[in-house]
Enzyme design. Structure first.
Site, PDB file in Angstrom:
ATOM      1  N   ARG A  46      26.131  35.152  36.395  1.00 48.45           N
ATOM      2  CA  ARG A  46      25.109  35.015  35.368  1.00 48.45           C
ATOM      3  C   ARG A  46      25.278  33.769  34.518  1.00 48.45           C
ATOM      4  O   ARG A  46      24.300  33.225  34.035  1.00 48.45           O
ATOM      5  CB  ARG A  46      25.165  36.245  34.445  1.00 48.45           C
ATOM      6  CG  ARG A  46      24.352  37.391  34.951  1.00 48.45           C
ATOM      7  CD  ARG A  46      23.604  38.110  33.841  1.00 48.45           C
ATOM      8  NE  ARG A  46      24.429  38.323  32.669  1.00 48.45           N
ATOM      9  CZ  ARG A  46      24.908  39.515  32.293  1.00 48.45           C
ATOM     10  NH1 ARG A  46      24.631  40.587  33.002  1.00 48.45           N
ATOM     11  NH2 ARG A  46      25.628  39.648  31.203  1.00 48.45           N
ATOM     12  N   LYS A 141      37.680  47.908  45.613  1.00 52.01           N
ATOM     13  CA  LYS A 141      37.830  49.108  44.845  1.00 52.01           C
ATOM     14  C   LYS A 141      37.532  48.809  43.380  1.00 52.01           C
ATOM     15  O   LYS A 141      37.634  47.660  42.985  1.00 52.01           O
ATOM     16  CB  LYS A 141      39.230  49.677  45.017  1.00 52.01           C
ATOM     17  CG  LYS A 141      40.333  48.767  44.453  1.00 52.01           C
ATOM     18  CD  LYS A 141      41.656  49.418  44.606  1.00 52.01           C
ATOM     19  CE  LYS A 141      41.964  50.254  43.404  1.00 52.01           C
ATOM     20  NZ  LYS A 141      42.912  49.601  42.494  1.00 52.01           N
ATOM     21  N   HIS A 171      43.734  45.900  49.222  1.00 52.82           N
ATOM     22  CA  HIS A 171      44.528  44.685  49.463  1.00 52.82           C
ATOM     23  C   HIS A 171      45.934  45.007  49.969  1.00 52.82           C
ATOM     24  O   HIS A 171      46.595  44.142  50.521  1.00 52.82           O
ATOM     25  CB  HIS A 171      44.546  43.774  48.231  1.00 52.82           C
ATOM     26  CG  HIS A 171      45.509  44.178  47.161  1.00 52.82           C
ATOM     27  ND1 HIS A 171      45.251  45.201  46.289  1.00 52.82           N
ATOM     28  CD2 HIS A 171      46.735  43.708  46.828  1.00 52.82           C
ATOM     29  CE1 HIS A 171      46.273  45.326  45.457  1.00 52.82           C
ATOM     30  NE2 HIS A 171      47.200  44.431  45.767  1.00 52.82           N
ATOM     31  N   LYS A 175      48.838  42.969  52.926  1.00 54.94           N
ATOM     32  CA  LYS A 175      50.197  42.518  52.658  1.00 54.94           C
ATOM     33  C   LYS A 175      50.963  42.414  53.973  1.00 54.94           C
ATOM     34  O   LYS A 175      50.926  43.314  54.800  1.00 54.94           O
ATOM     35  CB  LYS A 175      50.922  43.494  51.722  1.00 54.94           C
ATOM     36  CG  LYS A 175      50.440  43.423  50.290  1.00 54.94           C
ATOM     37  CD  LYS A 175      51.243  44.376  49.427  1.00 54.94           C
ATOM     38  CE  LYS A 175      50.624  44.525  48.050  1.00 54.94           C
ATOM     39  NZ  LYS A 175      51.040  43.487  47.103  1.00 54.94           N
ATOM     40  N   HIS A 233      45.947  52.759  47.686  1.00 57.31           N
ATOM     41  CA  HIS A 233      47.120  52.064  48.212  1.00 57.31           C
ATOM     42  C   HIS A 233      48.182  53.028  48.775  1.00 57.31           C
ATOM     43  O   HIS A 233      48.679  52.838  49.879  1.00 57.31           O
ATOM     44  CB  HIS A 233      47.765  51.191  47.136  1.00 57.31           C
ATOM     45  CG  HIS A 233      46.822  50.221  46.494  1.00 57.31           C
ATOM     46  ND1 HIS A 233      45.813  49.591  47.191  1.00 57.31           N
ATOM     47  CD2 HIS A 233      46.715  49.764  45.221  1.00 57.31           C
ATOM     48  CE1 HIS A 233      45.145  48.787  46.367  1.00 57.31           C
ATOM     49  NE2 HIS A 233      45.665  48.880  45.172  1.00 57.31           N
ATOM     50  N   LYS A 324      53.099  52.650  36.028  1.00 53.18           N
ATOM     51  CA  LYS A 324      53.150  51.381  35.303  1.00 53.18           C
ATOM     52  C   LYS A 324      54.268  51.457  34.270  1.00 53.18           C
ATOM     53  O   LYS A 324      54.679  52.537  33.866  1.00 53.18           O
ATOM     54  CB  LYS A 324      51.819  51.132  34.590  1.00 53.18           C
ATOM     55  CG  LYS A 324      50.648  51.115  35.556  1.00 53.18           C
ATOM     56  CD  LYS A 324      49.793  49.897  35.335  1.00 53.18           C
ATOM     57  CE  LYS A 324      48.635  49.826  36.294  1.00 53.18           C
ATOM     58  NZ  LYS A 324      48.925  49.086  37.523  1.00 53.18           N
TER      59      LYS A 324
HETATM   60  C1  BG6 Z   1      45.514  47.161  42.065  1.00 51.68           C
HETATM   61  C2  BG6 Z   1      45.529  48.110  40.905  1.00 51.68           C
HETATM   62  O1  BG6 Z   1      44.671  47.636  43.071  1.00 51.68           O
HETATM   63  O2  BG6 Z   1      46.825  47.012  42.566  1.00 51.68           O
HETATM   64  C3  BG6 Z   1      46.469  47.617  39.834  1.00 51.68           C
HETATM   65  O3  BG6 Z   1      44.217  48.244  40.385  1.00 51.68           O
HETATM   66  C4  BG6 Z   1      47.841  47.337  40.406  1.00 51.68           C
HETATM   67  O4  BG6 Z   1      46.556  48.555  38.778  1.00 51.68           O
HETATM   68  C5  BG6 Z   1      47.740  46.465  41.649  1.00 51.68           C
HETATM   69  O5  BG6 Z   1      48.616  46.701  39.425  1.00 51.68           O
HETATM   70  C6  BG6 Z   1      49.084  46.336  42.315  1.00 51.68           C
HETATM   71  O6  BG6 Z   1      48.995  45.377  43.324  1.00 51.68           O
HETATM   72  P1  BG6 Z   1      50.261  44.537  43.768  1.00 51.68           P
HETATM   73  O7  BG6 Z   1      49.742  43.698  44.891  1.00 51.68           O
HETATM   74  O8  BG6 Z   1      50.703  43.756  42.581  1.00 51.68           O
HETATM   75  O9  BG6 Z   1      51.284  45.538  44.200  1.00 51.68           O
END
Ligand code: BG6
Length: 475
Positions: A46, A141, A171, A175, A233, A324
């Site tokens: 935007r 996501k 993602h 990895k 994940h 976390k």
């Molecule tokens: C993300 C989450 O998908 O993955 C985050 O939304 C998280 O909360 C992150 O910190 C962790 O990814 P990575 O690659 O740092 O392990």
């Protein structure tokens, strides 16, 4: 494989994901020669900006998030960058976008925006006839927040695109070490014969982070660790560890097997799951202070025990844990083998078992604990020593380990969906997650407090101890 020239349109091109991940990833692939002319990345958002101003934005992003930015390579990369000011909810900018898109066959549209815009974007892409048979869309996501919303999103996307054109990113699958799980399991003869309930006592998966929720408070407050990490994940890691060997390393062969794992998961009993929320420790604020909600009951930690009802795994518990503000950043999978059925050395030798640890991050590597004789005179005492392989040592520090996004974006361009989630997979994962979250809501569950930068709530340790086991990892 040779990469064809492509146009990658990034909706939300000025957003955080673009800055942190998409732009740096594409730059690195450009440097590796995988962005042949006349390929382009077209940012769309935007904000009113010229292409030149967007280039400044890209330059700043590369400086901040790529080690080796600035210089000739950046200048050359910027020649491939363009920008349109565009309204996802209206018609402004779309004709301009249509004019900019080349005649290349590969077109990828990255929906780096909230899911509430997916429908608008999909409709306008069609209205302006931007979608050809060889077009792809990429979505991130959170893919919904429960089964119902995920289904609704799938319906919207599938009414405009064929499933083969939809790339749902998790993602973790990009990895390098996660893909290695498949290489280790299915490239070696050594492990697969033992990979079942008969020889394995249990499997544990830990994804521990030290970061808090800074910068994404509003999203996280509505999501929590279950939706943010476990549903996607951790579930994907579980699938790769537990699935049957696919006949081929091909999209549907792999995804069919993963789906079977999710569908075989039993419902998790409430006493097999622990939610936690970090609290203030030393000078670090707690979760509630971080999100500015003194009554928040969102979990920043989950530990659970689950089980698969199928031939391979009946009776083998899987323990998953993520959170976390834990003591260390440490993602690992540990496969704990059973004790030898009988010790010929007698009770004084001690009991030992094999453990295979796959360290996903940081310090990627694989360790296999092997039992040997404790050196010294007199009798036979046993001890464990690790057969230790650090990837950095084995492969050399310069080994090519692309970031997850580099791999995944190029897979989109190549048209390879193996490392992306299929509609039914995402829905099955929600179908398993939903009752857990609904149960918390129905019971008014409040997460257990844990100190920031510690191990998580005591109850998570008890979840293991009750079964006579201990968590591995988080040092
Ligand atoms: C993300 C989450 O998908 O993955 C985050 O939304 C998280 O909360 C992150 O910190 C962790 O990814 P990575 O690659 O740092 O392990």
């Amino acid at each position: 494989a040779e990469i064809e020239a492509f146009d990658l349109v990034v909706f939300g091109g000025t957003g955080d994901l673009a800055r942190r991940k998409i732009l740096p990833a594409l730059f690195k692939r450009f440097c590796a020669g995988q962005m042949p002319s006349p390929s382009r990345l077209i940012g769309a958002a935007r904000s009113k900006m010229s292409a030149a101003e967007y280039c400044d934005f890209v330059r700043a992003a590369l400086r901040e998030f790529c080690d080796a930015a600035d210089g000739r390579e950046v200048d050359q990369f910027l020649e491939h960058i363009d920008y349109v000011t565009l309204d996802a909810m209206g018609d402004q900018g779309w004709q301009k976008l249509a004019d900019k898109i080349g005649t290349q066959t590969v077109r990828a549209f990255y929906f780096s925006v909230g899911p509430s815009l997916f429908k608008e974007l999909a409709e306008r892409l069609h209205k302006w006839e931007l979608v050809g048979p060889d077009s792809r869309i990429v979505v991130e996501k959170p893919f919904g927040r429960d089964l119902e919303t995920a289904r609704a999103l799938n319906r919207v996307l599938c009414s405009h695109f064929d499933e083969s054109q939809i790339y749902r990113i998790d993602h973790y699958l990009g990895k390098e070490t996660v893909q290695n799980l498949m290489a280790v399991r299915f490239g070696n003869m050594l492990f697969e014969p033992l990979w079942n309930a008969q020889y394995i006592d249990h499997i544990q998966i830990t994804v521990a982070e030290t970061v808090g929720v800074h910068g994404r408070e509003a999203y996280y407050e509505r999501a929590g660790a279950m939706r943010d990490m476990v549903q996607n994940h951790l579930m994907q890691l579980l699938c790769l560890i537990a699935m049957e060997p696919p006949a081929k390393f091909e999209p549907d062969a792999v995804r069919d097997e993963k789906l079977k794992v999710i569908r075989a998961l039993d419902t998790v009993e409430p006493h097999h799951i622990v939610r936690g929320q970090y609290t203030q420790a030393d000078n670090v604020p707690g979760y509630r202070e971080d999100v500015g909600n003194p009554r928040s009951t969102t979990e920043s930690f989950v530990a659970l025990r689950c089980q698969l009802s199928n031939w391979r795994w009946a009776g083998t518990p899987f323990y998953l844990r993520t959170g976390k503000r834990l003591k260390s950043r440490d993602s690992q999978i540990t496969v704990v083998f059973k004790d030898a059925p009988h010790s010929i050395f007698g009770p004084e030798a001690g009991r030992h078992n094999n453990e295979l640890t796959i360290q996903l991050q940081p310090n990627e590597g694989i360790t296999l604990d092997v039992t040997i004789k404790e050196p010294g005179q007199g009798g036979m005492r046993l001890m464990d020593v690790p057969l230790d392989m650090s990837f950095a040592e084995a492969l050399g520090p310069d080994a090519d380990a692309p970031d997850a996004y580099e791999r995944l974006i190029m897979d989109v361009i190549r048209g390879n969906q193996t490392l992306f989630m299929r509609d039914d997979e995402v829905e099955a994962a929600w179908a398993w997650t939903d009752p857990i979250i609904k149960g918390w809501q129905a019971r008014g569950d409040v997460p257990k407090p844990y100190d920031a930068f510690d191990f998580g709530p005591d109850m998570a340790a008890q979840l293991m101890r009750r079964d006579g086991r201990e968590w591995r990892g988080i040092k």
